[in-house]
Enzyme design. Structure first.
Site, PDB file in Angstrom:
ATOM      1  N   CYS A  66      30.449  61.181  57.950  1.00 57.12           N
ATOM      2  CA  CYS A  66      30.698  59.771  57.702  1.00 57.12           C
ATOM      3  C   CYS A  66      30.916  59.040  59.019  1.00 57.12           C
ATOM      4  O   CYS A  66      30.764  59.601  60.098  1.00 57.12           O
ATOM      5  CB  CYS A  66      31.941  59.609  56.822  1.00 57.12           C
ATOM      6  SG  CYS A  66      31.892  60.573  55.297  1.00 57.12           S
ATOM      7  N   LEU A  79      28.795  59.299  53.796  1.00 63.77           N
ATOM      8  CA  LEU A  79      27.604  60.097  53.519  1.00 63.77           C
ATOM      9  C   LEU A  79      28.090  61.232  52.636  1.00 63.77           C
ATOM     10  O   LEU A  79      28.738  62.169  53.102  1.00 63.77           O
ATOM     11  CB  LEU A  79      26.989  60.628  54.813  1.00 63.77           C
ATOM     12  CG  LEU A  79      25.711  61.471  54.670  1.00 63.77           C
ATOM     13  CD1 LEU A  79      24.565  60.627  54.125  1.00 63.77           C
ATOM     14  CD2 LEU A  79      25.314  62.088  56.006  1.00 63.77           C
ATOM     15  N   SER A 122      21.273  73.564  62.838  1.00 62.50           N
ATOM     16  CA  SER A 122      20.669  73.594  64.173  1.00 62.50           C
ATOM     17  C   SER A 122      21.163  74.807  64.943  1.00 62.50           C
ATOM     18  O   SER A 122      22.275  75.298  64.699  1.00 62.50           O
ATOM     19  CB  SER A 122      21.023  72.308  64.936  1.00 62.50           C
ATOM     20  OG  SER A 122      20.756  72.430  66.319  1.00 62.50           O
ATOM     21  N   ASP A 148      36.805  68.272  50.398  1.00 65.88           N
ATOM     22  CA  ASP A 148      37.513  68.875  51.519  1.00 65.88           C
ATOM     23  C   ASP A 148      38.470  67.884  52.166  1.00 65.88           C
ATOM     24  O   ASP A 148      39.446  68.269  52.803  1.00 65.88           O
ATOM     25  CB  ASP A 148      36.536  69.449  52.548  1.00 65.88           C
ATOM     26  CG  ASP A 148      35.501  68.449  53.047  1.00 65.88           C
ATOM     27  OD1 ASP A 148      35.352  67.376  52.433  1.00 65.88           O
ATOM     28  OD2 ASP A 148      34.822  68.742  54.041  1.00 65.88           O
ATOM     29  N   GLU A 167      33.022  68.104  58.122  1.00 66.60           N
ATOM     30  CA  GLU A 167      33.053  69.058  57.022  1.00 66.60           C
ATOM     31  C   GLU A 167      34.047  70.170  57.349  1.00 66.60           C
ATOM     32  O   GLU A 167      34.064  70.659  58.492  1.00 66.60           O
ATOM     33  CB  GLU A 167      31.676  69.695  56.779  1.00 66.60           C
ATOM     34  CG  GLU A 167      30.540  68.713  56.558  1.00 66.60           C
ATOM     35  CD  GLU A 167      30.626  67.946  55.246  1.00 66.60           C
ATOM     36  OE1 GLU A 167      31.491  68.290  54.415  1.00 66.60           O
ATOM     37  OE2 GLU A 167      29.832  67.004  55.066  1.00 66.60           O
TER      38      GLU A 167
END
Length: 612
Positions: A2, A53, A361, A103, A80
């Site tokens: 976010c 998001l 990634s 979370d 996260e």
């Protein structure tokens, strides 16, 4: 994932700042297309905003800012927490009752149980501000490696914070004077080193740090530091590495949306795909950026690898023609300039176009397993430079001669010979863009009258081997200040969350406990041994760092892009990366002049618990 922002005041009156906080939230709209919210504390000491998001618990119960116990604790959180389910079970055993599956709520309950030390329990990437109404204080925290950014400006009256520097500026509360010292450091390294920012009145909370704001005072302290102390035997290293990587990849697939993988033709991303493809209940897809007609094009290897593991594979082709508008977009969306990040922007656009919100990634593997040439080259060069130290005046004269040569590499080596022969100085010469003298000249040109208040501070070599010390520098300088910052800004420009399994705290703790002789073995043989599913056509490939062929593009479609910058710069630029470095900085300075905030009508409602 976010965007967060907020304002804390020492004397109340936050309701009068709601309009400014709204402007900050609007400046972060690209980071959170799924929702927005605002909150003001009871005594009007704090105002938080949030752009969402939605990844974990996308229901209204997971919206932010989030409060518990009738507003006693409130948080605005970006990131996260991968171990949130384990923490939730522990907290429920202690009597906590949860109202959501997010979370975010776990952080609030963990703070309620453990106080500020809750950050030590969090496994993930995060930046957050948590208001304690009873204590009238705010806890700000950032993850161990600096994956998620947190910028702030502080004086005795207030503290302003946000996920991006542009949002701080949007508040109208942060002086927009440029920090000449930060400009100088940027020109030397190609990125701004934290805790500096390019604004004199703003700072970045350092990675692995927390801060407590109370009654106008801000106290910062570290809660984490890297350690390279060997504790795992070479015989155990492959199995321990594999177990830790499996555990990390499993945790990085947490969420309520699909998770993909940025796949190159290299070992790092292939290892992630190999592990993910063998885990029960996990489905993924791969995405690759292709550079047609260049040696850097790894799409055939990536396609073969994706087919081997049976996953869907999407490709984003970037040619000289399509890269030109992409570069303009890069300049427009960058939060602070750097000489990297356009590749992440391109592949994040691809992910967004396919409806993907989360991508994995391989960033962090080169730093941990010695994939960069710097790991051995800097250690060797430092040893050579120390032997030359006895030459005294001859060494300094040689340095002056080399600094006058046309090739920027020789210039940086010449600059190095005028400094004490420390490993950190050798690293700066290896990774650097401009010499100290060139950076000073350019800074005086770009920031007339600015004072450069800096001096060379050599990093103490605290690690077991010189190679370990270079790995530390790569993680705390190049990776932290450039790769991670660019990955965040460029991916979030398209509402995509990038997760980094190699930077999972438990994985890093495992790998850094392996002796350098084993961990840094050639061709990442430790990682290949740990993940034998990596196909031979990948494992046998030589290391090839990804790089756009900007030099060749400049003679064709890109011709003239840097001409004005080159013509007015008092230092010869010569190479594409020096031209890019100065052009990006000039563009940022121009944007700052042209976008001075003009606070206007309310953007968000002023009141407790306002949500959009």
């Amino acid at each position: 994932m976010c965007g967060i922002a907020g304002i804390l005041t020492a004397n109340g009156g936050a309701s009068g700042l709601a309009d400014r906080a709204g402007l900050m939230e609007a400046a972060l709209a690209h980071r959170g297309p799924d929702g927005r919210g605002a909150w003001i504390s009871r005594r009007e000491s704090a105002v938080f905003t949030h752009r969402r998001l939605a990844i974990i618990d996308p229901s209204p119960a997971g919206r932010q800012p989030m409060s518990i116990d009738d507003g006693r604790l409130t948080i605005t959180f970006n990131g996260e927490i991968y171990n949130f389910m384990e923490l939730r079970r522990e907290l429920e055993a202690r009597g906590a009752v949860f109202q959501s599956g997010a979370d975010t709520e776990v952080i609030l309950r963990a703070y309620d149980a453990f106080g500020e030390r809750c950050v030590e329990r969090l496994r993930g990437m995060f930046a957050f501000a948590l208001w304690d109404e009873r204590a009238q204080l705010c806890l700000l925290a950032r993850d161990r490696f600096g994956i998620k950014p947190l910028y702030y400006s502080h004086d005795r009256e207030r503290l302003v914070f946000a996920s991006e520097l542009r949002a701080l500026c949007a508040s109208g509360l942060v002086p927009q004077a440029v920090d000449a010292t930060a400009v100088y450091e940027y020109l030397r390294a190609g990125s701004v080193p934290e805790p500096m920012t390019l604004l004199a009145g703003a700072r970045c909370l350092e990675a692995g740090h927390l801060a407590i704001w109370s009654a106008g005072e801000l106290q910062r302290r570290p809660y984490f530091d890297l350690s390279f102390e060997p504790a795992i035997t070479p015989d155990d290293a492959p199995a321990r590495t594999r177990d830790a990587l499996i555990d990390s990849v499993q945790h990085h697939f947490v969420g309520d949306v699909p998770v993909g993988i940025f796949l190159s033709g290299g070992v790092d991303s292939t290892a992630l795909l190999a592990i993910a493809s063998r885990l029960d209940g996990i489905e993924t897809r791969a995405m690759t950026m292709a550079l047609p007609d260049t040696d850097a094009n790894e799409v055939q290897l990536a396609r073969r690898t994706a087919d081997h593991f049976g996953v869907r594979h999407d490709v984003c082709e970037v040619s000289a023609g399509s890269a030109r508008p992409l570069f303009d977009e890069y300049i427009r969306v960058m939060d602070q300039p750097s000489i990297d990040g356009m590749n992440t922007l391109a592949v994040s656009k691809l992910a967004q176009s396919h409806g993907m919100k989360v991508m994995l990634s391989g960033v962090g593997a080169d730093e941990l397993f010695g994939g960069y040439p710097s790991v051995r080259a800097v250690a060797t060069f430092t040893a050579w430079n120390r032997r030359l130290a006895s030459a005294g005046a001859l060494r300094r004269v040689t340095g002056k001669v080399l600094e006058a040569m046309p090739d920027p590499r020789w210039r940086r080596i010449g600059d190095l010979l005028g400094r004490p022969p420390a490993l950190s100085a050798s690293y700066e010469a290896f990774r650097g863009i401009f010499t100290r003298a060139e950076a000073r000249t350019l800074t005086q040109h770009l920031v007339p009258g600015g004072t450069i208040a800096t001096q060379d501070v050599e990093t103490a070599e605290q690690d077991p081997t010189p190679e370990d010390a270079v790995c530390r520098l790569e993680m705390t300088r190049y990776m932290r200040n450039q790769l991670l910052r660019d990955a965040d800004a460029m991916s979030m420009a398209h509402g995509v969350e990038v997760r980094l399994p190699y930077l999972d705290s438990r994985f890093v703790e495992t790998v850094t406990a392996i002796p350098a002789g084993e961990r840094l073995s050639a061709s990442k043989s430790l990682l290949v041994s740990a993940v034998p599913e990596i196909p031979a056509w990948v494992a046998s490939q030589p290391k090839r760092g990804f790089m756009f062929p900007v030099e060749s593009w400049l003679s064709g479609t890109w011709q003239g892009v840097f001409d004005e910058t080159d013509a007015r710069t008092p230092v010869p630029l010569r190479t594409w990366y020096r031209k890019w470095c100065v052009h990006a900085l000039e563009s940022w300075l121009r944007r700052m002049r042209d976008t001075a905030p003009r606070p206007s009508a309310a953007v968000i409602g002023a009141g407790r618990g306002v949500h959009g």
